[in-house]
Design a protein around this motif. Structure first.
Motif, short mmCIF file in Angstrom:
data_model
loop_
_atom_site.label_atom_id
_atom_site.label_comp_id
_atom_site.label_asym_id
_atom_site.label_seq_id
_atom_site.Cartn_x
_atom_site.Cartn_y
_atom_site.Cartn_z
N ALA A 112 0.84 -1.18 0.00
CA ALA A 112 0.00 0.00 0.00
C ALA A 112 0.89 1.25 0.00
CB ALA A 112 -0.90 -0.01 1.23
N HIS A 113 1.93 1.21 0.82
CA HIS A 113 2.87 2.33 0.91
C HIS A 113 3.51 2.61 -0.45
CE1 HIS A 113 6.71 4.29 2.02
NE2 HIS A 113 5.97 4.85 2.96
N GLY A 114 3.95 1.53 -1.09
CA GLY A 114 4.59 1.67 -2.40
C GLY A 114 3.62 2.21 -3.44
N LYS A 165 0.96 3.98 -2.91
CA LYS A 165 0.61 5.37 -2.63
C LYS A 165 1.66 6.32 -3.21
CE LYS A 165 -0.99 5.76 1.80
NZ LYS A 165 -1.04 5.18 3.14
N ASN A 166 2.91 5.93 -3.09
CA ASN A 166 3.98 6.74 -3.68
C ASN A 166 3.83 6.83 -5.18
OD1 ASN A 166 5.89 8.00 -1.98
ND2 ASN A 166 6.57 5.99 -1.27
N ILE A 167 3.50 5.67 -5.80
CA ILE A 167 3.36 5.64 -7.24
C ILE A 167 2.15 6.50 -7.67
CG2 ILE A 167 2.78 4.12 -9.19
CD1 ILE A 167 4.43 1.94 -7.69
N LEU A 168 1.05 6.36 -6.88
CA LEU A 168 -0.14 7.14 -7.19
C LEU A 168 0.17 8.63 -7.18
CD1 LEU A 168 -3.13 5.51 -5.31
CD2 LEU A 168 -2.92 5.97 -7.76
N MET A 169 0.93 9.03 -6.16
CA MET A 169 1.29 10.45 -6.06
C MET A 169 2.11 10.87 -7.28
SD MET A 169 2.05 12.87 -3.11
CE MET A 169 2.95 14.41 -3.17
N GLY A 170 3.00 9.96 -7.72
CA GLY A 170 3.81 10.25 -8.91
C GLY A 170 2.93 10.38 -10.15
N TYR A 180 0.37 16.96 8.92
CA TYR A 180 0.95 15.78 8.25
C TYR A 180 0.08 15.45 7.05
CZ TYR A 180 1.65 10.88 7.22
OH TYR A 180 1.85 9.72 6.55
N PHE A 181 0.71 15.33 5.88
CA PHE A 181 -0.05 14.96 4.68
C PHE A 181 0.37 13.58 4.20
CE2 PHE A 181 -0.77 19.53 4.51
CZ PHE A 181 -2.11 19.57 4.20
N GLU A 182 -0.67 12.77 3.90
CA GLU A 182 -0.41 11.41 3.44
C GLU A 182 -0.37 11.41 1.92
OE1 GLU A 182 -3.18 8.69 5.26
OE2 GLU A 182 -2.77 7.17 3.75
N LYS A 183 0.59 10.67 1.38
CA LYS A 183 0.69 10.55 -0.08
C LYS A 183 -0.32 9.52 -0.58
CE LYS A 183 5.67 11.45 -0.43
NZ LYS A 183 6.97 10.86 -0.78
N PRO A 184 -0.94 9.63 -1.72
CA PRO A 184 -0.88 10.83 -2.56
C PRO A 184 -1.66 11.96 -1.91
CG PRO A 184 -2.43 9.22 -3.47
CD PRO A 184 -1.81 8.59 -2.28
N LEU A 237 5.08 17.48 7.46
CA LEU A 237 5.65 16.20 7.03
C LEU A 237 4.76 15.59 5.96
CD1 LEU A 237 6.70 14.64 10.46
CD2 LEU A 237 8.21 15.68 8.76
N ILE A 238 5.40 14.96 5.00
CA ILE A 238 4.66 14.28 3.93
C ILE A 238 5.20 12.86 3.82
CG2 ILE A 238 4.15 14.24 1.45
CD1 ILE A 238 4.40 17.25 1.44
N SER A 239 4.30 11.88 3.81
CA SER A 239 4.77 10.50 3.67
C SER A 239 3.64 9.60 3.20
CB SER A 239 5.30 10.00 5.01
OG SER A 239 5.52 8.61 4.93
N ALA A 240 4.00 8.43 2.74
CA ALA A 240 2.98 7.47 2.31
C ALA A 240 2.54 6.57 3.46
CB ALA A 240 3.52 6.63 1.16
N TYR A 241 3.00 6.86 4.68
CA TYR A 241 2.57 6.06 5.83
C TYR A 241 1.07 6.17 6.03
CZ TYR A 241 7.22 5.06 7.52
OH TYR A 241 8.47 4.58 7.66
N GLU A 242 0.51 5.07 6.55
CA GLU A 242 -0.92 5.09 6.81
C GLU A 242 -1.21 5.93 8.04
OE1 GLU A 242 -2.65 1.14 7.02
OE2 GLU A 242 -0.60 0.43 6.81
N SER A 243 -2.51 6.08 8.32
CA SER A 243 -2.90 6.92 9.44
C SER A 243 -2.33 6.38 10.76
CB SER A 243 -4.42 7.01 9.52
OG SER A 243 -4.97 5.72 9.42
N ALA A 244 -2.13 5.06 10.83
CA ALA A 244 -1.59 4.48 12.07
C ALA A 244 -0.22 5.07 12.39
CB ALA A 244 -1.49 2.97 11.93
N TYR A 245 0.43 5.51 11.36
CA TYR A 245 1.78 6.05 11.56
C TYR A 245 1.79 7.58 11.57
CZ TYR A 245 3.60 1.38 10.79
OH TYR A 245 3.89 0.05 10.88
#
Lengths: 492, 136
Positions: free
Chosen positions: A266-268, A270-275, B111-115, B81-89
């Motif tokens: 999911a993390h990966g 999400k990064n790709i989606l943002m890209g 904190y903003f979650e990607k995307p 901060l910006i990251s693809a971490y889920e809300s748990a993080y």
């Protein structure tokens, strides 16, 4: 009585009186006509009394019947009885009843000789108690494997109706058991131990550890064997439980790894989606600004992220598909040597010295050759990246393979960048990469960990920021997977 | 002068995206590919806001954030901060305190979650810089 007088000339009366055993003479009407000193001392003066009164507390059979028989056939009889002494205390006696014949050969009297065996009887009782209450199965076998004695626990657990032989009782068999320890004792006269599986009266499987020893030796051969068996079913059950728990733990770890992979995926993604979203935005922005360069940048972003999608999906599929490892006998040292050879050139090109420290006396082990190979390759490749990111002049990676206390150990040590707290924390938990875009998906260590877990092993690391890292794979031999039968047949 | 935003992210596409997005909405932008260069730029450029990616090589976003917030010269610069971490993080409350034990360091402004949710992101910027944000 003078000392030099021959025994035959001793006055019988005096001898009778002095013998240190209780003696009474009984006539045909069961009247006690004479007693010796010892008798008198022990039971009192019973002269002229009816002896049946004295014998009223016998253990087996009536005294009258016994005495009558001896009066009739003149044969000596022995019996055991319990009787009160002069002080009213109960004692056990071994009583010999012998005929006293006159010149005509008739039997006017019986001589009754009583020996106090109370100590022996009490000792026997104690032994019996001990025999019956020891918390293990005790049985005595004769040389045809018939159970001639058995304690309470044995009888309670194994006595079956009509069963006489040990193999019938222990296992419900009709012939001697294979690997029977008693057979060996009869043959070798030596104590012998063996783990057996029996069936109790209810038909439950019972594991017992049995020790057989010579119990009675006749001449130069053993004719009785004593078997003492401990019920080890609980221990066996515990062992099985431990095995099962270990397996469950392994499965749980596997599930956890998969769960983390999904979270990581999911993390990966999400990064790709943002890209991708970014690419579309930049293309649109370039269009509205009439900026061709910006548009080209946006297009590049889209391309890069589509490529990334395909890489992640492929690696993920490989990860998901590779859930089953292919185990075969392999030499752990050979795999390490192969990986060193594979990366030596690549390392050299980056100015890194790749050293291998491989013990060559390692035994083969059931391993997934390809899997372990890819784990080591992943660690070495990571180490090369860590060295490349570092500014150090002398860069070095050491791959070692050794065995310590039945555990195969692989270590990959580098003096690269090392890791700080956040990197360490996330290392195995996510699609985590510190590598530049497009150079890593963050799946490598996850796949490595999964393969190591499938082998029942573990992977750990030590790292200091700026100093370097050490990754250690430990594979305990006793936890390694079994080689599947098909694989074995194929190998043969 | 429009507000100056420093974007620190190791992914060039993300930098390109945020740069274009913010410029389109009237902000000035500068960027850095990692925490080390980012810290240098903060000191040099004195931006009005720093957008920090959490996972970066060399120096992570959390390490960089802590350095900014413990430097008397820089601590007043707002940072997100910006990251693809889920809300748990998410970097709030207890979860944030597990990462940053030093209680003198405040939680990040946002904190903003990607995307990232573009509407929410721009809305946040409007709130932070109300008078200075012209519509495109």
């Amino acid at each position: 009585m003078k000392k030099d007088r021959p025994v035959a000339q001793w006055p019988r009366k005096s001898m009778f009186k002095q013998i240190p055993l209780s003696i009474a003479v009984i006539d045909r009407s069961f009247r006690i006509v004479e007693v010796n000193r010892r008798f008198e001392k022990e039971f009192g003066n019973w002269r002229g009394e009816n002896c049946l009164r004295l014998h009223k507390r016998r253990i087996n059979g009536g005294f009258r019947a016994l005495a009558s028989k001896t009066f009739k056939d003149g044969r000596t009889r022995v019996s055991q009885e319990e009787r009160q002494d002069a002080q009213g205390e109960a004692h056990h006696y071994m009583v010999y009843l012998s005929p006293f014949k006159d010149e005509k050969g008739e039997i006017p009297y019986l001589v009754e000789l009583s020996i106090d065996i109370t100590d022996r009887v009490n000792l026997e009782k104690e032994y019996r108690l001990l025999f019956d209450h020891v918390p293990c199965f005790v049985s005595v076998l004769d040389d045809s494997f018939r159970v001639v004695e058995a304690n309470e626990l044995f009888r309670k657990t194994f006595s079956r109706e009509g069963a006489q032989y040990c193999y019938e009782m222990y296992k419900g068999r009709d012939t001697v058991c294979p690997k029977c320890p008693a057979v060996r004792v009869f043959k070798t006269k030596k104590t012998c131990t063996s783990l057996q599986v029996g069936l109790d009266k209810e038909g439950n499987k019972t594991h017992y550890m049995v020790t057989a020893s010579p119990f009675r030796i006749q001449g130069d051969r053993v004719d009785r064997v004593i078997e003492m068996a401990h019920n080890v079913s609980d221990i066996m059950r515990l062992q099985e439980q431990i095995k099962r728990i270990e397996q469950e733990k392994l499965d749980a770890e596997r599930f956890a790894a998969v769960g983390q992979t999904v979270a990581g995926l999911a993390h990966g993604i999400k990064n790709i989606l943002m890209g991708l979203e970014g690419g579309i935005y930049v293309v649109n922005s370039g269009l509205s600004r009439g900026d061709m360069e910006l548009m080209a940048n946006g297009w590049n972003m889209l391309q890069t992220n589509i490529k990334k999608t395909s890489t992640v999906v492929k690696e993920y599929l490989q990860f998901a598909r590779g859930a089953e490892i292919k185990v075969d006998l392999a030499n752990p040292a050979h795999i390490a040597a192969e990986v060193t050879d594979l990366y030596r050139d690549a390392a050299q090109r980056s100015g890194i010295e790749l050293v291998s420290q491989i013990k060559d006396n390692l035994r083969e082990a059931p391993l997934d050759h390809e899997g372990i190979h890819s784990c080591l390759a992943n660690l070495v490749s990571n180490a090369i990246d860590a060295c490349n990111m570092s500014d150090k002049k002398s860069k070095k990676i050491t791959l070692s393979c050794l065995e310590r206390n039945g555990t195969i150990v692989y270590e990959v040590k580098d003096n690269g960048t090392g890791m700080d707290y956040e990197v360490k924390k996330k290392l195995f938990t996510n699609f985590f990469t510190t590598k530049a875009s497009g150079q890593g998906t963050g799946l490598g260590l996850l796949v490595t960990r999964r393969i190591i877990h499938e082998h029942g092993g573990k992977i750990g690391f030590e790292s200091a920021y700026g100093k370097g890292s050490l990754f250690r794979i430990e594979l305990p031999r006793k936890r390694l997977p079994k080689i599947k039968k098909e694989a074995l047949q194929e190998a043969q | 002068m429009p507000p100056k935003i420093l974007i620190i992210d190791d992914e060039p596409e993300i930098v390109m995206y945020l740069k274009t997005l913010l410029e389109d909405h009237g902000y000035l932008t500068v960027s850095a590919p990692d925490g080390v260069q980012g810290l240098r730029l903060i000191k040099q450029e004195k931006p009005d806001l720093v957008c920090i990616d959490v996972m970066m090589p060399r120096k992570t976003g959390i390490a960089l954030y802590q350095e900014i917030k413990t430097d008397p010269q820089l601590r007043d610069i707002p940072a997100i901060l910006i990251s693809a971490y889920e809300s748990a993080y998410t970097f709030k409350g207890k979860a944030f305190r597990r990462l940053v034990q030093d209680k003198s360091i405040p939680e990040p402004l946002r904190y903003f979650e990607k995307p990232i949710d573009v509407q929410a992101f721009l809305g946040f910027m409007d709130e932070l810089f109300p008078r200075k944000t012209p519509e495109p």
